[in-house]
Design an enzyme around this catalytic site. Structure first.
Site, short mmCIF file in Angstrom:
data_model
loop_
_atom_site.label_atom_id
_atom_site.label_comp_id
_atom_site.label_asym_id
_atom_site.label_seq_id
_atom_site.Cartn_x
_atom_site.Cartn_y
_atom_site.Cartn_z
N GLY A 76 -70.01 34.64 23.18
CA GLY A 76 -69.97 35.98 24.29
C GLY A 76 -71.63 36.75 24.63
O GLY A 76 -72.66 36.40 23.67
N SER A 166 -60.37 42.19 21.11
CA SER A 166 -60.37 44.08 20.95
C SER A 166 -59.65 44.76 21.85
O SER A 166 -60.14 44.44 23.05
CB SER A 166 -61.91 44.38 21.04
OG SER A 166 -63.08 44.43 21.72
N CYS A 182 -70.96 43.63 27.20
CA CYS A 182 -70.77 41.73 27.86
C CYS A 182 -71.56 41.63 28.64
O CYS A 182 -71.27 40.64 29.84
CB CYS A 182 -69.29 42.01 27.95
SG CYS A 182 -68.01 42.12 27.35
#
Length: 223
Positions: A76, A166, A182
């Site tokens: 990520g 999360s 992101c």
């Protein structure tokens, strides 16, 4: 205690520094692979920090002086962790689960979606965008406005997973302004509080545990 059971560890009442959590995960992953420890799901909350995944682009770090920045080995891009956000670190032996990373990510997404349903929040996955999203009304062109409520970032070592997911319960959403979360510029972030949903961290933690059982089909052990 069963050899293949999954420990369920909850330290949400004690904020854990991110580097301490990473060090603990690294040790657990090695122990799980060597058969010296059971698989584990660890629910944790962090002080404010930006973390950079393996695909993070420097241009997406908008305010490098706002919070500490930690370069981590998870997949990520940039993400934020902080108070009011529930982080679940998932350390599972994927070799016992078909050695299928894609299926594992799909299971993580479904786990989050099932959990959100318990609070009347409709979360959805999006092709090409890892994480879970909710629709927010429509813009002037009639297009649905989406916002991210949960992130996913994992790493696999010797077929043991770590890092994880999360969920934004009640973090300060302004803290996300120091990064492009992101790498997605077109959509924002949201939280339970932002959606008008009253839920505590421990209530969501309980729902995560219940839905983990249904998605991953494992017994758990309290620690």
């Amino acid at each position: 205690m069963l050899k293949n059971s999954v420990e369920w560890k909850n330290t949400l009442n004690i904020p854990t520094d991110y580097d301490v959590a990473v060090d603990e995960m690294e040790k657990n992953v090695s122990a799980i692979r060597d058969g010296a420890a059971r698989q584990q799901v660890w629910l944790v909350e962090h002080p404010p920090i930006y973390t950079a995944g393996t695909s993070a682009l420097p241009i997406d770090l908008l305010d490098p002086d706002r919070f500490p920045v930690f370069k981590t080995g998870r997949g990520g891009q940039y993400t934020y962790h902080g108070p009011g956000q529930l982080v679940a670190y998932v350390m599972l032996d994927l070799a016992k689960r078909g050695s299928d990373v894609s299926n594992f990510v799909t299971d993580l997404e479904q786990w989050i979606i099932n959990t959100l349903v318990e609070f009347d929040v409709r979360g959805e996955s999006r092709e090409g965008r890892v994480g879970i999203w909710v629709s927010r009304d429509q813009d002037f062109d009639g297009k649905s406005v989406e916002a991210k409520i949960a992130a996913i970032g994992i790493r696999i070592r010797r077929w043991v997973s770590y890092h994880g997911i999360s969920i934004n319960i009640e973090p300060d959403l302004e803290h996300f302004a120091g990064i492009i979360p992101c790498g997605v510029k077109e959509h924002g972030v949201t939280s339970f509080l932002d959606l008008g949903v009253a839920a505590t961290m421990q209530e969501v933690a309980h729902a995560l545990r219940t839905n983990f059982e249904t998605v991953f089909s494992n017994q758990t052990v309290e620690v």
